[in-house]
Design a protein around this motif. Structure first.
Motif, short mmCIF file in Angstrom:
data_model
loop_
_atom_site.label_atom_id
_atom_site.label_comp_id
_atom_site.label_asym_id
_atom_site.label_seq_id
_atom_site.Cartn_x
_atom_site.Cartn_y
_atom_site.Cartn_z
N HIS A 124 0.82 -1.21 0.00
CA HIS A 124 0.00 0.00 0.00
C HIS A 124 0.86 1.27 0.00
N GLY A 125 2.13 1.10 -0.33
CA GLY A 125 3.02 2.26 -0.45
C GLY A 125 3.19 3.01 0.87
N PHE A 126 3.19 2.28 1.97
CA PHE A 126 3.24 2.91 3.29
C PHE A 126 4.57 3.64 3.53
N ASP A 127 4.46 4.82 4.13
CA ASP A 127 5.66 5.58 4.54
C ASP A 127 5.94 5.18 5.99
N TRP A 128 7.06 4.49 6.23
CA TRP A 128 7.36 3.93 7.56
C TRP A 128 7.50 5.02 8.63
N ASN A 129 7.67 6.28 8.17
CA ASN A 129 7.81 7.37 9.14
C ASN A 129 6.54 8.18 9.30
N ASP A 130 5.48 7.71 8.71
CA ASP A 130 4.22 8.46 8.83
C ASP A 130 3.76 8.46 10.30
N ALA A 131 3.04 9.51 10.66
CA ALA A 131 2.52 9.60 12.03
C ALA A 131 1.20 8.83 12.10
N PRO A 132 0.88 8.24 13.26
CA PRO A 132 -0.35 7.45 13.36
C PRO A 132 -1.60 8.23 12.94
N GLU A 133 -1.65 9.52 13.29
CA GLU A 133 -2.87 10.28 12.96
C GLU A 133 -3.00 10.53 11.45
N ASN A 134 -1.88 10.44 10.73
CA ASN A 134 -1.95 10.65 9.26
C ASN A 134 -2.14 9.34 8.50
N ALA A 135 -1.81 8.23 9.15
CA ALA A 135 -1.82 6.94 8.45
C ALA A 135 -3.22 6.35 8.47
N THR A 136 -4.09 6.92 7.69
CA THR A 136 -5.48 6.47 7.70
C THR A 136 -5.75 5.48 6.57
N VAL A 137 -6.90 4.84 6.69
CA VAL A 137 -7.32 3.90 5.65
C VAL A 137 -7.60 4.68 4.36
N ASP A 138 -8.08 5.93 4.50
CA ASP A 138 -8.32 6.75 3.30
C ASP A 138 -7.03 6.96 2.53
N LYS A 139 -5.94 7.11 3.28
CA LYS A 139 -4.67 7.39 2.61
C LYS A 139 -4.03 6.12 2.04
N TYR A 140 -4.13 5.00 2.79
CA TYR A 140 -3.39 3.80 2.39
C TYR A 140 -4.28 2.66 1.89
N GLY A 141 -5.58 2.86 1.91
CA GLY A 141 -6.45 1.77 1.41
C GLY A 141 -6.70 0.73 2.49
N ARG A 142 -7.14 -0.43 2.04
CA ARG A 142 -7.65 -1.43 3.00
C ARG A 142 -6.52 -2.24 3.64
N CYS A 143 -5.87 -1.62 4.59
CA CYS A 143 -4.83 -2.39 5.31
C CYS A 143 -4.88 -2.00 6.79
N LYS A 144 -6.11 -1.87 7.32
CA LYS A 144 -6.28 -1.39 8.69
C LYS A 144 -5.55 -2.26 9.71
N SER A 145 -5.66 -3.60 9.57
CA SER A 145 -5.04 -4.44 10.60
C SER A 145 -3.53 -4.32 10.55
N ALA A 146 -2.98 -4.07 9.35
CA ALA A 146 -1.52 -3.89 9.27
C ALA A 146 -1.12 -2.56 9.89
N LEU A 147 -1.93 -1.52 9.68
CA LEU A 147 -1.64 -0.22 10.31
C LEU A 147 -1.75 -0.35 11.84
N ASP A 148 -2.77 -1.08 12.29
CA ASP A 148 -2.93 -1.29 13.74
C ASP A 148 -1.74 -2.05 14.31
N TRP A 149 -1.25 -3.02 13.54
CA TRP A 149 -0.06 -3.78 13.99
C TRP A 149 1.13 -2.83 14.12
N TYR A 150 1.34 -2.01 13.10
CA TYR A 150 2.52 -1.15 13.08
C TYR A 150 2.47 -0.11 14.21
N PHE A 151 1.27 0.43 14.44
CA PHE A 151 1.16 1.47 15.48
C PHE A 151 0.75 0.88 16.83
N ASP A 152 0.79 -0.44 16.91
CA ASP A 152 0.55 -1.12 18.17
C ASP A 152 -0.80 -0.78 18.77
N CYS A 153 -1.84 -0.79 17.95
CA CYS A 153 -3.16 -0.54 18.54
C CYS A 153 -4.15 -1.63 18.15
#
Ligand code: SF4
Length: 332
Positions: A124-153
Motif C-alpha cells: 500500500h506504499g506505506f511511509d514507515w515514518n508516517d505519524a499514526p494520525e496521518n496513516a489512515t485507511v483513506d490514505k493507504y487503502g484497506r490495510c487497517k489491521s496492518a496499520l494497527d499492527w505497526y502502530f501497536d493498537c
C-alpha cells in the motif's frame, strides 16, 4: 499385541496414554485419513503412534509436501520410514516452491505475522515514518489491521495482551523507521509451498480426517489459531486432529524412549532441534543452523542464503540496532 495389552505396557504418562486412546478412537470414527508427514520429530512420533493403534480396516494416507528447500537427510529419512512401517509416503512438490514464491512476492522476515503485516504495508506504499494520525485507511487503502499492527493498537485479548503486536519484537518499529527495508517482505511462500499444496491434495483425496503434528507448546501464529487437539469439520471441510497438541518435550522424549524411535540425521547426527524449510528466516536461529548445514549439505545452505540473504542482512542490522540502543528505550 492387542490394544488393551498395548495400553497396559504404555508408559505411565497421561498424555501418551490419552494419545493412544484418542488416536484409536479417531481412526475408528473416520473413513479416509490423510496424515501430513514432514520428516521432523513430531511427525515421526505421530506416524509411530498411528501405526501402533490403527485398526485393520483403516485407510491411512501419508503425504509429504516438498517446499523445494528440504534437507536430503529428511528425504532419506522418509525412505527409512517407508521401509520401517511398510507404507508409502506420497511426495507432493509445492505448487510454487519457496524460492519461486520469494522471488515473485518477497522474503519472510523475523516471523510470519510480521512478514504478512510488513508485506501489506509495502503493497500500500506505506511511509514507515508516517505519524499514526496521518496513516489512515483513506490514505493507504484497506490495510487497517496492518496499520494497527505497526502502530501497536490492535485490540487486546482477554489476558490484556495484544496478540500480534509489533511490540513482540523489541524496537522493531524504531528500527524500521530508521532503516526502511530495501527488499520486498512477504509470507507468501508459506501459502504457496504449504497451504495451497495441501489444499490441492485434499481436493483430490477428499479425506474426512486430516492429521498433523501441531503442538500447543510450539506457540506462534499457527498454534495461536486453534484451541485444542480436535476441530470438527465445517461445511465441506474435513475434521482436523492434532494428536500431540497437549504433549510437552518431555512427553515426546518418553515416547521416543518407549518406542525406540530414531529421528532423522538432522537431529541424531547434526544436533538440529527442528527441520522444515532450510534456513527459514522466521526461525530465530536460522543463521546458526545454516552453519551446521554447511558441513553436511553445503549446496542447500548456499541455496538458502541465495533465497533469504536480504532478510538475514536486515535481521543482523536489526540486532545491531537493538544492541546500540540497549538502555535507551524502556522496553529493551
Ligand atoms: S516455513 Fe518459512 S520458508 Fe518455509 S514456507 Fe513457511 S515462511 Fe516460507
Amino acid at each position: 499385541m492387542d490394544f488393551n495389552d498395548l495400553l497396559e505396557h504404555a508408559p505411565k504418562n497421561i498424555h501418551i496414554f490419552d494419545g493412544l486412546l484418542k488416536a484409536r478412537a479417531m481412526l475408528e470414527r473416520h473413513r479416509k485419513i490423510a496424515v501430513s508427514v514432514s520428516g521432523g520429530s513430531d511427525s515421526d512420533t505421530i506416524m509411530d503412534l498411528l501405526e501402533l493403534v490403527k485398526p485393520e480396516a483403516c485407510e491411512l494416507v501419508y503425504v509429504f509436501f516438498d517446499t523445494g528447500l528440504e534437507f536430503d537427510a529428511t528425504k532419506r529419512h522418509l525412505d527409512e520410514l517407508e521401509s520401517k512401517y511398510g507404507v508409502t509416503i506420497k511426495r507432493r512438490r509445492a505448487k510454487k516452491t519457496v524460492a519461486a514464491a520469494c522471488r515473485d512476492y518477497g522474503v519472510p522476515f523475523i516471523s510470519k505475522d510480521a512478514s504478512e503485516m510488513m508485506s501489506r504495508l509495502q503493497r500500500h506504499g506505506f511511509d514507515w515514518n508516517d505519524a499514526p494520525e496521518n496513516a489512515t485507511v483513506d490514505k493507504y487503502g484497506r490495510c487497517k489491521s496492518a496499520l494497527d499492527w505497526y502502530f501497536d493498537c490492535r485490540p487486546l485479548s482477554i489476558s490484556g495482551k495484544s496478540k500480534y503486536s509489533i511490540r513482540r519484537h523489541k524496537l522493531l518499529r524504531e528500527f524500521i523507521q530508521a532503516n526502511a527495508p530495501g527488499f520486498a517482505v512477504s509470507d507468501k511462500c508459506c501459502d504457496y509451498a504449504k497451504k495451497q499444496t495441501a489444499a490441492d491434495f485434499q481436493k483430490e483425496f477428499k479425506a474426512d480426517l486430516i492429521v498433523n503434528g501441531m503442538r500447543r507448546a510450539e506457540g506462534g501464529r499457527r498454534a495461536g489459531s486453534v484451541q485444542t487437539c480436535f476441530t470438527p469439520s465445517k461445511g465441506c471441510k474435513p475434521d482436523n486432529y492434532r494428536p500431540l497438541w497437549f504433549w510437552t518435550d518431555d512427553d515426546k522424549a518418553a515416547y521416543k524412549e518407549w518406542r525406540g524411535l530414531r529421528y532423522s540425521d538432522c537431529y541424531e547426527v547434526w544436533g538440529l532441534t527442528r527441520t522444515g524449510c532450510v534456513g527459514c528466516p522466521c526461525n530465530s536461529k536460522a543463521e546458526q543452523e545454516l552453519e551446521i548445514v554447511e558441513q553436511y549439505e553445503p549446496q542447500l545452505a548456499k541455496a538458502a542464503r541465495n533465497v533469504f540473504g536480504a532478510s538475514y542482512d536486515f535481521k543482523r542490522r536489526y540486532a545491531d540496532y537493538k544492541n546500540e540502543n540497549k538502555g535507551r528505550h524502556p522496553n529493551v
